[in-house]
Design a protein around this motif. Sequence first.
Motif, PDB file in Angstrom:
ATOM      1  N   GLY A 224     -50.335  17.047  15.321  1.00 34.70           N
ATOM      2  CA  GLY A 224     -48.998  17.472  15.720  1.00 34.70           C
ATOM      3  C   GLY A 224     -48.547  16.813  17.015  1.00 34.70           C
ATOM      4  O   GLY A 224     -47.405  16.382  17.144  1.00 34.70           O
ATOM      5  N   THR A 225     -49.454  16.717  17.980  1.00 36.38           N
ATOM      6  CA  THR A 225     -49.120  16.063  19.245  1.00 36.38           C
ATOM      7  C   THR A 225     -48.782  14.597  19.015  1.00 36.38           C
ATOM      8  O   THR A 225     -47.817  14.067  19.580  1.00 36.38           O
ATOM      9  N   GLY A 226     -49.538  13.941  18.167  1.00 38.41           N
ATOM     10  CA  GLY A 226     -49.267  12.534  17.848  1.00 38.41           C
ATOM     11  C   GLY A 226     -47.905  12.358  17.218  1.00 38.41           C
ATOM     12  O   GLY A 226     -47.179  11.403  17.531  1.00 38.41           O
ATOM     13  N   TRP A 227     -47.546  13.281  16.348  1.00 39.79           N
ATOM     14  CA  TRP A 227     -46.233  13.211  15.682  1.00 39.79           C
ATOM     15  C   TRP A 227     -45.123  13.321  16.732  1.00 39.79           C
ATOM     16  O   TRP A 227     -44.179  12.535  16.729  1.00 39.79           O
ATOM     17  N   VAL A 228     -45.246  14.278  17.630  1.00 39.38           N
ATOM     18  CA  VAL A 228     -44.214  14.480  18.656  1.00 39.38           C
ATOM     19  C   VAL A 228     -44.097  13.244  19.542  1.00 39.38           C
ATOM     20  O   VAL A 228     -42.997  12.788  19.864  1.00 39.38           O
ATOM     21  N   VAL A 229     -45.233  12.678  19.947  1.00 42.28           N
ATOM     22  CA  VAL A 229     -45.214  11.506  20.820  1.00 42.28           C
ATOM     23  C   VAL A 229     -44.514  10.334  20.139  1.00 42.28           C
ATOM     24  O   VAL A 229     -43.691   9.642  20.741  1.00 42.28           O
ATOM     25  N   ARG A 230     -44.839  10.101  18.864  1.00 41.35           N
ATOM     26  CA  ARG A 230     -44.225   8.978  18.145  1.00 41.35           C
ATOM     27  C   ARG A 230     -42.718   9.156  18.053  1.00 41.35           C
ATOM     28  O   ARG A 230     -41.950   8.198  18.207  1.00 41.35           O
ATOM     29  N   ARG A 231     -42.260  10.359  17.750  1.00 47.99           N
ATOM     30  CA  ARG A 231     -40.832  10.590  17.629  1.00 47.99           C
ATOM     31  C   ARG A 231     -40.136  10.506  18.982  1.00 47.99           C
ATOM     32  O   ARG A 231     -39.044   9.956  19.104  1.00 47.99           O
ATOM     33  N   CYS A 232     -40.754  11.075  20.007  1.00 47.17           N
ATOM     34  CA  CYS A 232     -40.096  11.110  21.320  1.00 47.17           C
ATOM     35  C   CYS A 232     -39.955   9.713  21.910  1.00 47.17           C
ATOM     36  O   CYS A 232     -38.982   9.422  22.617  1.00 47.17           O
ATOM     37  N   THR A 233     -40.924   8.838  21.646  1.00 45.69           N
ATOM     38  CA  THR A 233     -40.841   7.477  22.162  1.00 45.69           C
ATOM     39  C   THR A 233     -39.573   6.797  21.690  1.00 45.69           C
ATOM     40  O   THR A 233     -38.923   6.047  22.432  1.00 45.69           O
ATOM     41  N   ASP A 234     -39.198   7.071  20.453  1.00 43.89           N
ATOM     42  CA  ASP A 234     -38.011   6.436  19.875  1.00 43.89           C
ATOM     43  C   ASP A 234     -36.736   7.217  20.178  1.00 43.89           C
ATOM     44  O   ASP A 234     -35.716   6.642  20.528  1.00 43.89           O
ATOM     45  N   LEU A 235     -36.813   8.526  20.040  1.00 44.61           N
ATOM     46  CA  LEU A 235     -35.605   9.345  20.080  1.00 44.61           C
ATOM     47  C   LEU A 235     -35.260   9.879  21.463  1.00 44.61           C
ATOM     48  O   LEU A 235     -34.082   9.980  21.806  1.00 44.61           O
ATOM     49  N   LEU A 236     -36.268  10.218  22.274  1.00 46.74           N
ATOM     50  CA  LEU A 236     -36.021  10.997  23.486  1.00 46.74           C
ATOM     51  C   LEU A 236     -34.981  10.381  24.420  1.00 46.74           C
ATOM     52  O   LEU A 236     -34.084  11.096  24.889  1.00 46.74           O
ATOM     53  N   PRO A 237     -35.041   9.071  24.714  1.00 42.23           N
ATOM     54  CA  PRO A 237     -34.018   8.531  25.620  1.00 42.23           C
ATOM     55  C   PRO A 237     -32.598   8.763  25.120  1.00 42.23           C
ATOM     56  O   PRO A 237     -31.721   9.171  25.881  1.00 42.23           O
ATOM     57  N   GLN A 238     -32.367   8.512  23.827  1.00 41.10           N
ATOM     58  CA  GLN A 238     -31.017   8.722  23.309  1.00 41.10           C
ATOM     59  C   GLN A 238     -30.682  10.204  23.220  1.00 41.10           C
ATOM     60  O   GLN A 238     -29.543  10.602  23.473  1.00 41.10           O
ATOM     61  N   LEU A 239     -31.679  11.021  22.885  1.00 43.11           N
ATOM     62  CA  LEU A 239     -31.421  12.456  22.774  1.00 43.11           C
ATOM     63  C   LEU A 239     -31.009  13.038  24.116  1.00 43.11           C
ATOM     64  O   LEU A 239     -30.126  13.897  24.187  1.00 43.11           O
ATOM     65  N   LEU A 240     -31.613  12.548  25.189  1.00 45.81           N
ATOM     66  CA  LEU A 240     -31.218  13.006  26.521  1.00 45.81           C
ATOM     67  C   LEU A 240     -29.786  12.588  26.829  1.00 45.81           C
ATOM     68  O   LEU A 240     -29.032  13.342  27.451  1.00 45.81           O
ATOM     69  N   THR A 241     -29.408  11.386  26.395  1.00 47.17           N
ATOM     70  CA  THR A 241     -28.027  10.935  26.576  1.00 47.17           C
ATOM     71  C   THR A 241     -27.068  11.821  25.795  1.00 47.17           C
ATOM     72  O   THR A 241     -26.007  12.221  26.301  1.00 47.17           O
ATOM     73  N   LEU A 242     -27.444  12.136  24.544  1.00 47.24           N
ATOM     74  CA  LEU A 242     -26.613  13.010  23.722  1.00 47.24           C
ATOM     75  C   LEU A 242     -26.498  14.401  24.346  1.00 47.24           C
ATOM     76  O   LEU A 242     -25.432  15.018  24.325  1.00 47.24           O
ATOM     77  N   ALA A 243     -27.612  14.885  24.888  1.00 46.79           N
ATOM     78  CA  ALA A 243     -27.598  16.208  25.514  1.00 46.79           C
ATOM     79  C   ALA A 243     -26.695  16.226  26.745  1.00 46.79           C
ATOM     80  O   ALA A 243     -25.959  17.196  26.976  1.00 46.79           O
ATOM     81  N   ALA A 244     -26.748  15.155  27.521  1.00 46.27           N
ATOM     82  CA  ALA A 244     -25.876  15.079  28.704  1.00 46.27           C
ATOM     83  C   ALA A 244     -24.414  15.071  28.282  1.00 46.27           C
ATOM     84  O   ALA A 244     -23.567  15.739  28.913  1.00 46.27           O
ATOM     85  N   ASP A 245     -24.098  14.344  27.224  1.00 48.54           N
ATOM     86  CA  ASP A 245     -22.733  14.317  26.703  1.00 48.54           C
ATOM     87  C   ASP A 245     -22.321  15.705  26.219  1.00 48.54           C
ATOM     88  O   ASP A 245     -21.191  16.164  26.438  1.00 48.54           O
ATOM     89  N   GLU A 246     -23.273  16.388  25.580  1.00 44.75           N
ATOM     90  CA  GLU A 246     -23.036  17.746  25.100  1.00 44.75           C
ATOM     91  C   GLU A 246     -22.681  18.674  26.256  1.00 44.75           C
ATOM     92  O   GLU A 246     -21.731  19.465  26.188  1.00 44.75           O
ATOM     93  N   LEU A 247     -23.454  18.605  27.319  1.00 48.88           N
ATOM     94  CA  LEU A 247     -23.238  19.479  28.472  1.00 48.88           C
ATOM     95  C   LEU A 247     -21.903  19.175  29.156  1.00 48.88           C
ATOM     96  O   LEU A 247     -21.211  20.090  29.608  1.00 48.88           O
ATOM     97  N   ARG A 248     -21.539  17.896  29.231  1.00 45.45           N
ATOM     98  CA  ARG A 248     -20.251  17.542  29.844  1.00 45.45           C
ATOM     99  C   ARG A 248     -19.089  18.130  29.048  1.00 45.45           C
ATOM    100  O   ARG A 248     -18.142  18.682  29.626  1.00 45.45           O
ATOM    101  N   HIS A 249     -19.167  18.023  27.724  1.00 51.49           N
ATOM    102  CA  HIS A 249     -18.085  18.555  26.893  1.00 51.49           C
ATOM    103  C   HIS A 249     -18.020  20.081  26.983  1.00 51.49           C
ATOM    104  O   HIS A 249     -16.923  20.661  26.988  1.00 51.49           O
ATOM    105  N   ARG A 250     -19.178  20.729  27.050  1.00 56.01           N
ATOM    106  CA  ARG A 250     -19.182  22.196  27.172  1.00 56.01           C
ATOM    107  C   ARG A 250     -18.563  22.614  28.505  1.00 56.01           C
ATOM    108  O   ARG A 250     -17.829  23.594  28.569  1.00 56.01           O
ATOM    109  N   ALA A 251     -18.868  21.881  29.557  1.00 56.16           N
ATOM    110  CA  ALA A 251     -18.314  22.211  30.867  1.00 56.16           C
ATOM    111  C   ALA A 251     -16.791  22.054  30.899  1.00 56.16           C
ATOM    112  O   ALA A 251     -16.089  22.799  31.597  1.00 56.16           O
TER     113      ALA A 251
END
Length: 283
Positions: A224-251
């Motif tokens: 399970g840890t390996g699965w999370v690491v593999r996905r986060c390496t690819d997705l996490l940077p963009q997901l953080l960008t999407l989350a920041a955009d989400e928070l700006r729109h909510r504000a």
Amino acid sequence: MRPLRLVALGDSLTEGVGDPVGEGWRGWAALLAGGIAEGDVEFTNLAVSGAQTCDVLERQLPGALARRPDIASVVIGVNDTLRCTFDIQAVAARLDTVYAAFTEQGAVLLTACLPDPGAMLGLPGALARPLARRQRAVNAVVHALSGRYGAVHLHACEDEWLTDRAMWSADRLHPGERGHRQLAARFHALLAERGLATGAAPSPEPEFPAPTRSASLWWLATAGTGWVVRRCTDLLPQLLTLAADELRHRARGTSARLDLRTSAAVSAALAALSVGEQQPDAA
């Protein structure tokens, strides 16, 4: 008469992850194959863990078509939403090509809408909402194209089974044996309504005991840890960008714009397919 041929395409869900038998996986598609006909069934599972729509189109489809299936299941899309390369127009175009190829051969097509991974993993709202929005886009495309091609379509993105922990494996993303049996039974019922399933429906009751808590924790700490690491390496940077955009729109109180943007992207993707179909006729 030759055996009925069932071919399954997709990712880890169709591969059977979460439903271990012996040293491998079984899963809903294999359970469905066991009760889809009274006679012999020739079942081929081409699904591979981590597959995206591009993998189904380029790697799985040729082998599936060569088998000339009577029934073909195509359940895919979640992994696309977990990649920084996510493009709903590309997803729609690939699915359209795959669905068309099977229906042109005369195969019955099985499809499904799927739950969003953010909700299943229990991610915080700002991280979960962008993934949910992406999965809704994929589901909207799958739903529309399933109608276009007359597919046997299962709505697996809602209902009580999603919140029943007994249905899910330790990773919270893949069904356990009981969940796989639920999917198989629901697909069987839909096929039976059309007179396409003549065998006994898969039993909803598990054949094997559920994994112990210690076994589940061990899985999470290793595979399970390996699965999370593999996905986060690819997705996490963009997901953080999407989350920041989400928070700006909510504000700003403009979150509705994100939903409208997604709806417009889905409409554009489906419209592009319609235009592409009309061009040969115009010529």
